[in-house]
Write a protein that holds these residues in place. Structure first.
Motif, PDB file in Angstrom:
ATOM      1  N   VAL A 159      -6.271  -2.512  17.295  1.00 17.13           N
ATOM      2  CA  VAL A 159      -5.556  -2.346  16.029  1.00 17.13           C
ATOM      3  C   VAL A 159      -4.249  -1.608  16.282  1.00 17.13           C
ATOM      4  O   VAL A 159      -4.247  -0.503  16.848  1.00 17.13           O
ATOM      5  CB  VAL A 159      -6.410  -1.553  15.009  1.00 17.13           C
ATOM      6  CG1 VAL A 159      -5.632  -1.346  13.714  1.00 17.13           C
ATOM      7  CG2 VAL A 159      -7.707  -2.274  14.721  1.00 17.13           C
ATOM      8  N   ARG A 163      -3.342  -0.663  11.130  1.00 18.77           N
ATOM      9  CA  ARG A 163      -4.173   0.437  10.623  1.00 18.77           C
ATOM     10  C   ARG A 163      -3.664   0.909   9.269  1.00 18.77           C
ATOM     11  O   ARG A 163      -4.442   1.200   8.360  1.00 18.77           O
ATOM     12  CB  ARG A 163      -4.151   1.588  11.630  1.00 18.77           C
ATOM     13  CG  ARG A 163      -5.036   2.754  11.275  1.00 18.77           C
ATOM     14  CD  ARG A 163      -4.887   3.851  12.303  1.00 18.77           C
ATOM     15  NE  ARG A 163      -3.608   4.541  12.194  1.00 18.77           N
ATOM     16  CZ  ARG A 163      -3.152   5.405  13.089  1.00 18.77           C
ATOM     17  NH1 ARG A 163      -3.843   5.653  14.179  1.00 18.77           N
ATOM     18  NH2 ARG A 163      -1.993   6.014  12.914  1.00 18.77           N
ATOM     19  N   ASP A 219       0.697   8.218   8.344  1.00 21.21           N
ATOM     20  CA  ASP A 219       0.520   6.896   7.751  1.00 21.21           C
ATOM     21  C   ASP A 219       0.710   6.914   6.236  1.00 21.21           C
ATOM     22  O   ASP A 219       1.310   5.995   5.664  1.00 21.21           O
ATOM     23  CB  ASP A 219      -0.868   6.354   8.092  1.00 21.21           C
ATOM     24  CG  ASP A 219      -0.977   5.915   9.547  1.00 21.21           C
ATOM     25  OD1 ASP A 219       0.048   5.974  10.256  1.00 21.21           O
ATOM     26  OD2 ASP A 219      -2.082   5.532   9.970  1.00 21.21           O
ATOM     27  N   SER A 265     -10.576   2.865  12.750  1.00 19.99           N
ATOM     28  CA  SER A 265      -9.390   2.738  13.591  1.00 19.99           C
ATOM     29  C   SER A 265      -8.618   4.042  13.784  1.00 19.99           C
ATOM     30  O   SER A 265      -7.591   4.055  14.455  1.00 19.99           O
ATOM     31  CB  SER A 265      -8.464   1.665  13.009  1.00 19.99           C
ATOM     32  OG  SER A 265      -8.245   1.868  11.632  1.00 19.99           O
ATOM     33  N   TYR A 266      -9.113   5.154  13.199  1.00 24.29           N
ATOM     34  CA  TYR A 266      -8.437   6.435  13.407  1.00 24.29           C
ATOM     35  C   TYR A 266      -9.073   7.262  14.522  1.00 24.29           C
ATOM     36  O   TYR A 266      -8.711   8.401  14.715  1.00 24.29           O
ATOM     37  CB  TYR A 266      -8.438   7.262  12.122  1.00 24.29           C
ATOM     38  CG  TYR A 266      -7.337   6.861  11.182  1.00 24.29           C
ATOM     39  CD1 TYR A 266      -6.049   7.356  11.335  1.00 24.29           C
ATOM     40  CD2 TYR A 266      -7.573   5.951  10.164  1.00 24.29           C
ATOM     41  CE1 TYR A 266      -5.032   6.971  10.493  1.00 24.29           C
ATOM     42  CE2 TYR A 266      -6.571   5.559   9.312  1.00 24.29           C
ATOM     43  CZ  TYR A 266      -5.296   6.069   9.485  1.00 24.29           C
ATOM     44  OH  TYR A 266      -4.289   5.678   8.648  1.00 24.29           O
TER      45      TYR A 266
END
Length: 540
Positions: free
Chosen positions: A222, A227, A261, A398-399
């Motif tokens: 990803v 993300r 983000d 995905s973190y």
């Protein structure tokens, strides 16, 4: 006779946390990390156990990074006689000032709260594991060193640190002693990690220690942009439900990644201008350290995302309590596994609300409140109160700050050839077994070892490690089981289950039978002890 380098595993063996690798060469003793056990109450109880070594006999500590499961027992180590240097990167030293002090304050506050309980009146007071003063004293022992620069932490040892790509300042530790080369991975970051380049390091070792946190898990590759699209969808979905989006987040690194983000989504108008509350004084301090090292970080593009007007850093307890009346906001709070801190307060006030959303963005160790919620519990117990879980429970993988299975295997392959042994550490049973099976193909000449806590291994050059002491079998129960989680689940459900029995007399009978079972176990235990004592007397 030639001296041999030995390694004892004092933590992070068949469990994820409590990292403490003890290397001894001649009269020199070096620890790689000295971290706290985290997870279930039973596992955390090991933090108060006596060290397996005399702290006064430790010459130095090499610290891979600032996370508490790697650094959290340094204050106790210093308080009990350690007086040597703590070698680490400069960002790790900067973070440690706040990480350790915060941990010390938590221990003091938790101990004071336990001592105030009415059922402990007149009893000997508990003492904190360590204090804020102990923590700051340990921080003062830090000796920063640059990546890839050799240094000598103790006679006979040479060490250098390599970027691990996990969090700000994280490193893998390369050691040489007595002709033996060893690499300790520390925690390894994934590809496409915000802020940091991919992990680095040389090849050709006698022995390698590799973390295995996600050894049984593969993630789809990803990008950061992809993300953010996933996070955008989760934020929009939470806001459409009408309640708060509560994110249990680790104060260090995960919070800063999320803020990066969220701010980019706000700037792109991909999400509404929703207020974002960062309710963690530690996260605020960690963010200040990120600002200090901004020039060294990737993805910031010269701008300071952490000063966006929609971000509100909550400091005081009063400010935190006022968030009880907020709706339609994003609330980030520590701890990431929901085991302490202000996140428990926000879960208490949001979990029962159908319009609320709880979004997990990090690893949840077995036995933690976060893992219990994520596994689908309908009721949980928080601060002595039963809470019905009605909020939407969501998760983004995905973190992760940890490399997944494929990335771990690639890191192992890049260290080849491994002439002796590959030790798999920092993992739960399933992850370790999967990694053991798959890693053999990446390191065909290496002997695979999944060590137990307490084991000691001799590390010869160019040959497999030799175990010279077995592990501590009594710790297996603390690692694999936790009666307190089962107890909490039982107590939380007991009143509801009894209420389903309509007849008062039947309820009393059910309670009497439960009491009888407990009494029978107590009688059995007492009988067994008397029998063992009699056997011991006859043997004498």
């Amino acid at each position: 006779m030639t001296q041999a380098l030995t390694l004892t595993f004092n933590g992070a063996a068949r469990t994820v946390t409590g990292s403490c690798h003890e290397f001894v060469f001649g009269k020199s003793r070096v620890l790689v990390d000295c971290g706290m056990f985290q997870g279930s109450r039973t596992l955390e109880g090991l933090n108060a156990s006596p060290f397996a070594f005399n702290p006064r006999h430790v010459d130095a500590v090499v610290l891979t990074h600032a996370h508490i499961d790697h650094s959290g027992l340094l204050p106790r180590l210093a308080a009990e006689g350690f007086s040597g240097p703590i070698w680490c990167t400069q960002p790790t030293a900067d973070l440690l000032e706040y990480m350790l002090a915060d941990s010390g304050r938590i221990h003091e506050a938790d101990t004071a709260r336990r001592n105030r309980r009415r059922d402990r009146v007149g009893e000997e007071p508990f003492q904190p594991l360590y204090t804020e003063a102990d923590a700051l004293a340990a921080w003062g022992m830090c000796r920063p060193v640059e990546l890839e620069e050799w240094f000598e932490p103790a006679p006979g040892f040479k060490v250098r640190l390599w970027n691990a790509g996990h969090i700000l300042g994280s490193a893998s530790a390369e050691l040489e002693a007595g002709g033996t080369r060893v690499m300790c991975s520390g925690d390894l970051g994934p590809d496409n990690k915000a802020f940091h380049p991919d992990p680095e390091g040389p090849a050709g070792f006698d022995h390698v220690l590799c973390e295995s946190t996600y050894g049984d898990r593969s993630r789809e590759p990803v990008t950061i942009a992809a993300r953010r699209k996933v996070l955008e969808a989760e934020i929009r979905g939470a806001l459409e439900r009408g309640g708060n989006l509560v994110i249990p987040s680790f104060a260090l690194e995960r919070t800063q990644e999320l803020l990066l983000d969220i701010v980019e989504l706000l700037r792109a108008k991909a999400i509404p201008p929703v207020p974002v509350f960062i309710d963690s004084p530690l996260a605020s301090h960690a963010t200040d350290v990120f600002k200090r090292h901004a020039a060294e970080l990737e993805d910031l593009h010269g701008s300071c995302v952490f000063e966006h007007p929609q971000l509100h850093f909550v400091e005081s307890v009063q400010e935190s309590i006022r968030l009880n009346s907020v709706s339609g906001a994003i609330i980030l709070a520590a701890s990431g596994m929901c085991e302490g801190g202000r996140i428990r307060h926000h879960l208490l006030h949001n979990l029962y609300r159908r319009e609320a959303t709880v979004l997990f963005v990090g690893y949840q160790a077995a036995g933690t409140l976060g893992r219990v919620i994520l596994d689908g519990a309908q009721r949980v117990r928080i601060s002595g109160q039963d809470v019905h879980v009605r909020a939407a429970i969501r998760r983004i993988d995905s973190y992760s700050a940890h490399a997944d299975q494929g990335e771990l295997l690639d890191w192992i392959g890049a260290r080849a050839p491994i002439h002796g042994s590959l030790f798999l550490v920092h993992g739960e049973e399933g992850a370790l077994e999967t990694m053991r099976r798959l890693a053999q193909a990446r390191a065909p000449d290496a002997t695979m070892v999944v060590p137990e806590i307490g084991e000691t291994w001799e590390l010869p050059a160019g040959a497999p490690a030799r175990r010279t002491r077995t592990g501590r079998v009594e710790l297996a129960a603390a690692i694999n089981h936790d009666w307190q989680n089962a107890y909490a689940d039982f107590v939380t459900s007991l009143k509801r289950d009894l209420s389903k029995i309509r007849d008062e007399q039947a309820r009393e009978e059910a309670l009497a039978k439960m009491r009888k079972v407990l009494d029978s176990y107590a009688a059995h235990r007492d009988g067994r002890r008397k029998h063992e004592a009699a056997d011991a007397s006859r043997e004498r």
